[in-house]
Design a protein around this motif. Structure first.
Motif, PDB file in Angstrom:
ATOM      1  N   PHE A 253      91.290  22.652   0.512  1.00  8.59           N
ATOM      2  CA  PHE A 253      91.195  23.956   1.173  1.00  8.59           C
ATOM      3  C   PHE A 253      90.728  25.031   0.193  1.00  8.59           C
ATOM      4  O   PHE A 253      89.848  25.844   0.505  1.00  8.59           O
ATOM      5  N   MET A 254      91.318  25.035  -1.019  1.00  8.76           N
ATOM      6  CA  MET A 254      90.953  26.037  -2.020  1.00  8.76           C
ATOM      7  C   MET A 254      89.517  25.856  -2.489  1.00  8.76           C
ATOM      8  O   MET A 254      88.839  26.832  -2.850  1.00  8.76           O
ATOM      9  N   PHE A 255      89.024  24.600  -2.477  1.00  8.12           N
ATOM     10  CA  PHE A 255      87.633  24.342  -2.874  1.00  8.12           C
ATOM     11  C   PHE A 255      86.667  25.051  -1.919  1.00  8.12           C
ATOM     12  O   PHE A 255      85.757  25.761  -2.347  1.00  8.12           O
ATOM     13  N   PHE A 256      86.879  24.854  -0.618  1.00  6.51           N
ATOM     14  CA  PHE A 256      86.004  25.495   0.359  1.00  6.51           C
ATOM     15  C   PHE A 256      86.213  27.012   0.380  1.00  6.51           C
ATOM     16  O   PHE A 256      85.262  27.786   0.588  1.00  6.51           O
TER      17      PHE A 256
ATOM     18  N   ILE B 158      84.166  28.429  -2.459  1.00  5.10           N
ATOM     19  CA  ILE B 158      82.733  28.430  -2.156  1.00  5.10           C
ATOM     20  C   ILE B 158      82.367  29.592  -1.226  1.00  5.10           C
ATOM     21  O   ILE B 158      81.376  30.306  -1.437  1.00  5.10           O
ATOM     22  N   ILE B 159      83.204  29.781  -0.206  1.00  8.55           N
ATOM     23  CA  ILE B 159      82.946  30.867   0.745  1.00  8.55           C
ATOM     24  C   ILE B 159      83.030  32.225   0.055  1.00  8.55           C
ATOM     25  O   ILE B 159      82.199  33.125   0.290  1.00  8.55           O
ATOM     26  N   ASN B 160      84.058  32.407  -0.802  1.00  7.95           N
ATOM     27  CA  ASN B 160      84.196  33.682  -1.525  1.00  7.95           C
ATOM     28  C   ASN B 160      83.008  33.933  -2.439  1.00  7.95           C
ATOM     29  O   ASN B 160      82.526  35.077  -2.577  1.00  7.95           O
ATOM     30  N   ASN B 161      82.534  32.867  -3.113  1.00  9.47           N
ATOM     31  CA  ASN B 161      81.351  33.024  -3.972  1.00  9.47           C
ATOM     32  C   ASN B 161      80.120  33.423  -3.147  1.00  9.47           C
ATOM     33  O   ASN B 161      79.309  34.252  -3.568  1.00  9.47           O
TER      34      ASN B 161
ATOM     35  N   LEU C 125      80.098  35.039  -0.375  1.00  8.65           N
ATOM     36  CA  LEU C 125      80.260  36.412   0.107  1.00  8.65           C
ATOM     37  C   LEU C 125      80.324  37.433  -1.024  1.00  8.65           C
ATOM     38  O   LEU C 125      80.388  38.641  -0.784  1.00  8.65           O
ATOM     39  N   GLY C 126      80.353  36.943  -2.258  1.00 10.90           N
ATOM     40  CA  GLY C 126      80.424  37.840  -3.395  1.00 10.90           C
ATOM     41  C   GLY C 126      81.772  38.500  -3.566  1.00 10.90           C
ATOM     42  O   GLY C 126      81.861  39.612  -4.086  1.00 10.90           O
ATOM     43  N   LEU C 127      82.852  37.804  -3.136  1.00 12.17           N
ATOM     44  CA  LEU C 127      84.197  38.395  -3.182  1.00 12.17           C
ATOM     45  C   LEU C 127      85.053  37.806  -4.306  1.00 12.17           C
ATOM     46  O   LEU C 127      86.266  38.007  -4.338  1.00 12.17           O
ATOM     47  N   THR C 128      84.411  37.095  -5.215  1.00 14.95           N
ATOM     48  CA  THR C 128      85.169  36.435  -6.269  1.00 14.95           C
ATOM     49  C   THR C 128      85.795  37.456  -7.212  1.00 14.95           C
ATOM     50  O   THR C 128      85.121  38.380  -7.686  1.00 14.95           O
ATOM     51  N   VAL C 129      87.096  37.312  -7.452  1.00 10.27           N
ATOM     52  CA  VAL C 129      87.819  38.175  -8.382  1.00 10.27           C
ATOM     53  C   VAL C 129      88.274  37.315  -9.552  1.00 10.27           C
ATOM     54  O   VAL C 129      89.018  36.352  -9.379  1.00 10.27           O
ATOM     55  N   HIS C 130      87.835  37.654 -10.754  1.00  5.72           N
ATOM     56  CA  HIS C 130      88.189  36.870 -11.928  1.00  5.72           C
ATOM     57  C   HIS C 130      89.612  37.219 -12.367  1.00  5.72           C
ATOM     58  O   HIS C 130      89.958  38.386 -12.464  1.00  5.72           O
TER      59      HIS C 130
END
Length: 313
Positions: free
Chosen positions: A250-253, A256-259, A261-266
């Motif tokens: 689940f976290m893998f998908f 991918i979706i967050n990446n 959408l450009g919502l990735t938070v480091h």
């Protein structure tokens, strides 16, 4: 008439043993005089490696009256093994056996009721507490949880029954065919399949001395009961593993979706939490598996359950 042997496991019970044996003798003699029991009926005390004057008291009673028999184990082998030692010795000559703890918190006055059920065909008669008013809140709650857990994993126990019971000769002989070292007697007795009955009584506080089952021993006893009868804890590990893998997919998908959408938070918080949770699950899993491997090792070794140092016949 049948011969009854009352088996009493005792570990450091010098504070109560005199009164206990006097009371049991009085009850047994009344049954003998009423011609309910054979005159050869006796009382067998198993000294489970006591370091106080328990054995001296047993020898004194035996010297004064041959109605009292004694077994002294070479060290403390534990309550369950002391019971087995007593049953193994008693079944040689007795037609039926009653087991009862030396503190007499269980009411020996109901032995007569047990004998009535035995006379009507019951091979096993359980002594069952009718209330837990004398227990602390924690002990009452933990007992309820313990019975519910064992029931969920398929172990059929008699609620509020400890080791106060009557067993016929054939029931004891069948029970003694169960040779495992990690033994949980309360769970095995219902498996024998013989006709059974229950008598209810009010449990009383100890007259003197300290309980031989503090919290640590109670928890160990409960764990032995669970692991001796079920592999559910191991299956739970499999379930947790599948759950962790599903969460990982689940976290893998999700990543991918967050990446996309450009919502990735480091950050490191989620990573560290995941590592600690998964690491903890792995350690718990290894511990549970190790417990079963250790028990298997003990069974394979086939070491004696107990060693008798002295026998007063």
């Amino acid at each position: 008439m049948e011969k009854l042997t009352i088996v009493v496991p005792a570990f450091n019970e010098e504070a109560v043993l005199n009164r206990t044996l006097q009371k049991l003798q009085k009850i047994e003699n009344e049954l003998i005089h009423s011609e309910i029991l054979d005159y050869s009926s006796d009382i067998l005390i198993v000294d489970d490696g006591s370091i106080d004057h328990t054995w001296e008291i047993i020898k004194k009673f035996h010297k004064e009256n041959q109605q009292f028999k004694g077994i002294r184990l070479s060290r403390n082998f534990g309550h369950q093994n002391a019971l087995i030692a007593g049953l193994s010795s008693a079944v040689i000559s007795a037609d039926l056996v009653v087991t009862i703890d030396a503190d007499l918190q269980d009411d020996p006055m109901v032995i007569n009721k047990m004998l009535n059920y035995f006379a009507n065909g019951a091979d096993i008669v359980y002594g069952v507490r009718n209330n837990r008013a004398s227990d602390t809140w924690f002990k009452r709650t933990s007992a309820v949880v313990f019975y519910k857990i064992l029931n969920l994993i398929g172990v059929k126990l008699i609620p509020n029954h400890a080791d106060f019971r009557l067993m016929s000769k054939r029931a004891i002989k069948t029970f003694l065919q169960y040779k495992e070292r990690n033994i949980f007697i309360r769970g095995i007795i219902p498996l024998l399949g013989f006709k059974s009955a229950k008598v209810y009584y009010r449990r009383t506080p100890r007259l003197a001395g300290k309980s031989k089952y503090p919290l640590k021993k109670m928890l160990a006893f409960a764990w032995d009961g669970i692991t001796s009868f079920s592999i559910v804890p191991v299956r739970l590990i499999l379930f947790l593993g599948l759950l962790a893998c599903s969460l990982g997919v689940f976290m893998f998908f999700y990543t991918i979706i967050n990446n996309w959408l450009g919502l990735t938070v480091h950050g490191w918080s989620s990573l560290m939490i995941s590592i600690w949770i998964l690491g903890g699950l792995q350690m718990i899993s290894l511990g549970i598996i190790g417990e079963y491997i250790g028990k298997t090792m003990l069974e394979v070794k086939q070491r004696p359950r107990y060693t008798i140092q002295q026998h007063l016949k």
